[in-house]
Design a protein around this motif. Sequence first.
Motif, PDB file in Angstrom:
ATOM      1  N   LEU A  19      -1.915   5.976 -11.562  1.00 27.86           N
ATOM      2  CA  LEU A  19      -1.464   4.961 -10.618  1.00 27.86           C
ATOM      3  C   LEU A  19      -1.328   5.547  -9.220  1.00 27.86           C
ATOM      4  CD1 LEU A  19      -0.550   1.989 -10.459  1.00 27.86           C
ATOM      5  CD2 LEU A  19       1.799   2.790 -10.764  1.00 27.86           C
ATOM      6  N   ALA A  20      -0.822   6.787  -9.138  1.00 29.21           N
ATOM      7  CA  ALA A  20      -0.689   7.445  -7.836  1.00 29.21           C
ATOM      8  C   ALA A  20      -2.057   7.737  -7.222  1.00 29.21           C
ATOM      9  CB  ALA A  20       0.110   8.740  -7.989  1.00 29.21           C
ATOM     10  N   ALA A  21      -3.013   8.192  -8.048  1.00 29.00           N
ATOM     11  CA  ALA A  21      -4.349   8.512  -7.539  1.00 29.00           C
ATOM     12  C   ALA A  21      -5.057   7.261  -7.023  1.00 29.00           C
ATOM     13  CB  ALA A  21      -5.177   9.175  -8.647  1.00 29.00           C
ATOM     14  N   VAL A  22      -5.049   6.205  -7.827  1.00 31.71           N
ATOM     15  CA  VAL A  22      -5.710   4.952  -7.414  1.00 31.71           C
ATOM     16  C   VAL A  22      -4.981   4.322  -6.235  1.00 31.71           C
ATOM     17  CG1 VAL A  22      -6.322   2.620  -8.147  1.00 31.71           C
ATOM     18  CG2 VAL A  22      -6.650   4.539  -9.715  1.00 31.71           C
ATOM     19  N   GLY A  23      -3.654   4.344  -6.279  1.00 33.59           N
ATOM     20  CA  GLY A  23      -2.875   3.776  -5.178  1.00 33.59           C
ATOM     21  C   GLY A  23      -3.093   4.514  -3.877  1.00 33.59           C
ATOM     22  N   LEU A  24      -3.190   5.851  -3.946  1.00 31.13           N
ATOM     23  CA  LEU A  24      -3.433   6.634  -2.737  1.00 31.13           C
ATOM     24  C   LEU A  24      -4.788   6.324  -2.141  1.00 31.13           C
ATOM     25  CD1 LEU A  24      -2.277   8.833  -0.901  1.00 31.13           C
ATOM     26  CD2 LEU A  24      -3.330  10.537  -2.398  1.00 31.13           C
ATOM     27  N   TRP A  25      -5.795   6.142  -3.007  1.00 27.89           N
ATOM     28  CA  TRP A  25      -7.123   5.792  -2.499  1.00 27.89           C
ATOM     29  C   TRP A  25      -7.089   4.427  -1.815  1.00 27.89           C
ATOM     30  CZ3 TRP A  25     -10.493   1.764  -3.378  1.00 27.89           C
ATOM     31  CH2 TRP A  25     -11.767   1.910  -2.814  1.00 27.89           C
ATOM     32  N   HIS A  26      -6.418   3.452  -2.411  1.00 21.86           N
ATOM     33  CA  HIS A  26      -6.326   2.130  -1.793  1.00 21.86           C
ATOM     34  C   HIS A  26      -5.572   2.209  -0.460  1.00 21.86           C
ATOM     35  CE1 HIS A  26      -8.013  -0.780  -4.677  1.00 21.86           C
ATOM     36  NE2 HIS A  26      -7.677   0.095  -5.604  1.00 21.86           N
ATOM     37  N   LEU A  27      -4.596   3.101  -0.378  1.00 20.58           N
ATOM     38  CA  LEU A  27      -3.844   3.263   0.861  1.00 20.58           C
ATOM     39  C   LEU A  27      -4.727   3.815   1.978  1.00 20.58           C
ATOM     40  CD1 LEU A  27      -0.974   3.058   2.111  1.00 20.58           C
ATOM     41  CD2 LEU A  27      -0.639   5.444   1.439  1.00 20.58           C
ATOM     42  N   LEU A  28      -5.645   4.705   1.609  1.00 24.95           N
ATOM     43  CA  LEU A  28      -6.527   5.334   2.597  1.00 24.95           C
ATOM     44  C   LEU A  28      -7.835   4.575   2.793  1.00 24.95           C
ATOM     45  CD1 LEU A  28      -6.127   9.055   1.455  1.00 24.95           C
ATOM     46  CD2 LEU A  28      -4.958   7.922   3.353  1.00 24.95           C
ATOM     47  N   ARG A  29      -8.015   3.494   2.063  1.00 21.25           N
ATOM     48  CA  ARG A  29      -9.303   2.808   2.060  1.00 21.25           C
ATOM     49  C   ARG A  29      -9.700   2.271   3.427  1.00 21.25           C
ATOM     50  NH1 ARG A  29     -10.825  -2.596  -1.501  1.00 21.25           N
ATOM     51  NH2 ARG A  29     -13.067  -2.606  -1.051  1.00 21.25           N
ATOM     52  N   ARG A  30      -8.751   1.711   4.153  1.00 25.53           N
ATOM     53  CA  ARG A  30      -9.074   1.127   5.458  1.00 25.53           C
ATOM     54  C   ARG A  30      -9.655   2.170   6.403  1.00 25.53           C
ATOM     55  NH1 ARG A  30      -4.787  -2.832   8.213  1.00 25.53           N
ATOM     56  NH2 ARG A  30      -5.398  -3.920   6.292  1.00 25.53           N
ATOM     57  N   GLY A  31      -9.161   3.403   6.305  1.00 24.20           N
ATOM     58  CA  GLY A  31      -9.702   4.470   7.148  1.00 24.20           C
ATOM     59  C   GLY A  31     -10.962   5.090   6.565  1.00 24.20           C
ATOM     60  N   SER A  32     -11.055   5.143   5.245  1.00 25.68           N
ATOM     61  CA  SER A  32     -12.191   5.810   4.622  1.00 25.68           C
ATOM     62  C   SER A  32     -13.504   5.046   4.815  1.00 25.68           C
ATOM     63  CB  SER A  32     -11.928   6.019   3.126  1.00 25.68           C
ATOM     64  OG  SER A  32     -11.871   4.774   2.442  1.00 25.68           O
ATOM     65  N   LEU A 193     -24.753  12.449 -12.299  1.00 26.97           N
ATOM     66  CA  LEU A 193     -23.700  13.187 -13.003  1.00 26.97           C
ATOM     67  C   LEU A 193     -22.319  12.774 -12.517  1.00 26.97           C
ATOM     68  CD1 LEU A 193     -22.709  15.405 -14.910  1.00 26.97           C
ATOM     69  CD2 LEU A 193     -23.078  17.054 -13.053  1.00 26.97           C
ATOM     70  N   TRP A 194     -22.141  12.712 -11.205  1.00 29.62           N
ATOM     71  CA  TRP A 194     -20.829  12.363 -10.651  1.00 29.62           C
ATOM     72  C   TRP A 194     -20.464  10.914 -10.978  1.00 29.62           C
ATOM     73  CZ3 TRP A 194     -17.922  16.216  -9.708  1.00 29.62           C
ATOM     74  CH2 TRP A 194     -18.426  17.394  -9.168  1.00 29.62           C
ATOM     75  N   ILE A 195     -21.440  10.017 -10.940  1.00 29.50           N
ATOM     76  CA  ILE A 195     -21.167   8.621 -11.283  1.00 29.50           C
ATOM     77  C   ILE A 195     -20.822   8.504 -12.764  1.00 29.50           C
ATOM     78  CG2 ILE A 195     -22.216   6.329 -11.489  1.00 29.50           C
ATOM     79  CD1 ILE A 195     -23.772   6.912  -8.936  1.00 29.50           C
ATOM     80  N   PHE A 196     -21.507   9.278 -13.591  1.00 27.06           N
ATOM     81  CA  PHE A 196     -21.200   9.289 -15.025  1.00 27.06           C
ATOM     82  C   PHE A 196     -19.764   9.745 -15.264  1.00 27.06           C
ATOM     83  CE2 PHE A 196     -20.821  11.962 -18.828  1.00 27.06           C
ATOM     84  CZ  PHE A 196     -21.127  11.056 -19.827  1.00 27.06           C
ATOM     85  N   LEU A 197     -19.353  10.842 -14.643  1.00 24.98           N
ATOM     86  CA  LEU A 197     -17.986  11.346 -14.824  1.00 24.98           C
ATOM     87  C   LEU A 197     -16.953  10.359 -14.283  1.00 24.98           C
ATOM     88  CD1 LEU A 197     -18.516  15.091 -13.823  1.00 24.98           C
ATOM     89  CD2 LEU A 197     -18.197  14.166 -16.125  1.00 24.98           C
ATOM     90  N   ALA A 198     -17.217   9.803 -13.106  1.00 27.45           N
ATOM     91  CA  ALA A 198     -16.272   8.846 -12.524  1.00 27.45           C
ATOM     92  C   ALA A 198     -16.153   7.588 -13.384  1.00 27.45           C
ATOM     93  CB  ALA A 198     -16.712   8.480 -11.105  1.00 27.45           C
ATOM     94  N   THR A 199     -17.283   7.116 -13.898  1.00 25.64           N
ATOM     95  CA  THR A 199     -17.266   5.917 -14.735  1.00 25.64           C
ATOM     96  C   THR A 199     -16.474   6.150 -16.010  1.00 25.64           C
ATOM     97  OG1 THR A 199     -19.434   5.237 -13.895  1.00 25.64           O
ATOM     98  CG2 THR A 199     -18.699   4.249 -15.965  1.00 25.64           C
ATOM     99  N   CYS A 200     -16.746   7.259 -16.684  1.00 26.14           N
ATOM    100  CA  CYS A 200     -16.036   7.552 -17.936  1.00 26.14           C
ATOM    101  C   CYS A 200     -14.549   7.783 -17.689  1.00 26.14           C
ATOM    102  CB  CYS A 200     -16.655   8.773 -18.615  1.00 26.14           C
ATOM    103  SG  CYS A 200     -18.335   8.523 -19.219  1.00 26.14           S
ATOM    104  N   ALA A 201     -14.223   8.481 -16.596  1.00 20.88           N
ATOM    105  CA  ALA A 201     -12.817   8.760 -16.309  1.00 20.88           C
ATOM    106  C   ALA A 201     -12.053   7.487 -15.992  1.00 20.88           C
ATOM    107  CB  ALA A 201     -12.717   9.749 -15.151  1.00 20.88           C
ATOM    108  N   LEU A 202     -12.604   6.649 -15.119  1.00 22.47           N
ATOM    109  CA  LEU A 202     -11.905   5.420 -14.739  1.00 22.47           C
ATOM    110  C   LEU A 202     -11.829   4.432 -15.897  1.00 22.47           C
ATOM    111  CD1 LEU A 202     -13.342   4.925 -11.146  1.00 22.47           C
ATOM    112  CD2 LEU A 202     -10.974   5.429 -11.748  1.00 22.47           C
ATOM    113  N   ILE A 208      -4.798   0.591 -15.742  1.00 21.73           N
ATOM    114  CA  ILE A 208      -4.392   0.829 -14.357  1.00 21.73           C
ATOM    115  C   ILE A 208      -5.089  -0.172 -13.440  1.00 21.73           C
ATOM    116  CG2 ILE A 208      -4.368   2.489 -12.454  1.00 21.73           C
ATOM    117  CD1 ILE A 208      -2.490   3.187 -14.747  1.00 21.73           C
ATOM    118  N   PRO A 209      -4.343  -0.964 -12.670  1.00 20.88           N
ATOM    119  CA  PRO A 209      -4.971  -1.942 -11.762  1.00 20.88           C
ATOM    120  C   PRO A 209      -5.669  -1.253 -10.586  1.00 20.88           C
ATOM    121  CG  PRO A 209      -2.590  -1.889 -11.425  1.00 20.88           C
ATOM    122  CD  PRO A 209      -2.853  -1.035 -12.620  1.00 20.88           C
ATOM    123  N   GLY A 210      -6.754  -1.831 -10.127  1.00 17.95           N
ATOM    124  CA  GLY A 210      -7.463  -1.321  -8.958  1.00 17.95           C
ATOM    125  C   GLY A 210      -8.502  -0.269  -9.249  1.00 17.95           C
ATOM    126  N   ARG A 211      -8.679   0.131 -10.509  1.00 17.58           N
ATOM    127  CA  ARG A 211      -9.623   1.207 -10.824  1.00 17.58           C
ATOM    128  C   ARG A 211     -11.073   0.755 -10.635  1.00 17.58           C
ATOM    129  NH1 ARG A 211     -11.943   0.415 -15.655  1.00 17.58           N
ATOM    130  NH2 ARG A 211     -11.116  -1.300 -16.911  1.00 17.58           N
TER     131      ARG A 211
END
Length: 309
Positions: A19-32, A193-202, A208-211
Amino acid sequence: MSVSWLGYPQVMLAWWCPLAAVGLWHLLRRGSIRLPARERFVLAVACALTPLLAMAVPYLPHSPLRDALPWRAPVAWGISNGIADIDHGHVLSVIAAQLMFAMSLVPLASMAVSFLAGAFQVVRTGRVFARLEPQQCGDVWIARASGPATRGLASTVGLVRPRIVLGAEVAASAEASAIIQHERAHAEARHPLWIFLATCALRSWWWIPGRKTVLAEVRLAAELWADQSARETDGAAAVAKALCAQIDAASPRHGGVAAGGSAAFLDPGTELTCRAEALASPARVIPVWQAWAIRGTTVVMVGAVTLLL
């Protein structure tokens, strides 16, 4: 039911860390979204993999770091704080104990199922492309089979050794250079490879909402990254023409199907509007030191969340 149970390792890993990881990304999304595609990709992938990395942190109950925290973190695979003071005559205590047990087991089971599903998808994709009878031509493989499956086919497949697979019509088209450069960027950056890892992890953190938004960002940033690489070589106009040609070839009225694979030129989940707007706008470029600063900060943030949660 004690509130202190909210600080148990299994609760930290099953809920607070993702929740902290996904929430932090959403917090930084406007700048990212104002960053170049490479940095956007790095941030999104880091967010996706942080809970997975946290699961591998050793459980050190006597470490100074652990004693300095108000919660009981971190925890290793399969290790958790058990609840010994259960009041079996109190319904809420029994339910809470069962939930704690589930929080120890469900993340590990979800992760195993998710990666098994991902491995199955990789094997199935490999078999699909094997049936296309691809023939190597330099660093590109040309599908010899004909039919709707090869119409507009342009994809990068494979995790460890990515291969660029094109349909014969695509390889002979005027847009072949831009398409190949796009796919080559996918292969060189190991996007499959990175998309595969991200997909499986999320997918492992399905509660978790927002994933899903994070995963969409990973895929979109990979496409924007590859578009930018092709743009630097062939120009924005050539990439735009190639994208339009792929969309037209994949449209039902031409009997085509979207190219399938680990990182296709035309991914069904990609926001085509964002890609078109990026090609119509000046390329987003930042100084090298800023790019490395963003990557370094990302590593520090991932390390902090991984170790503390």
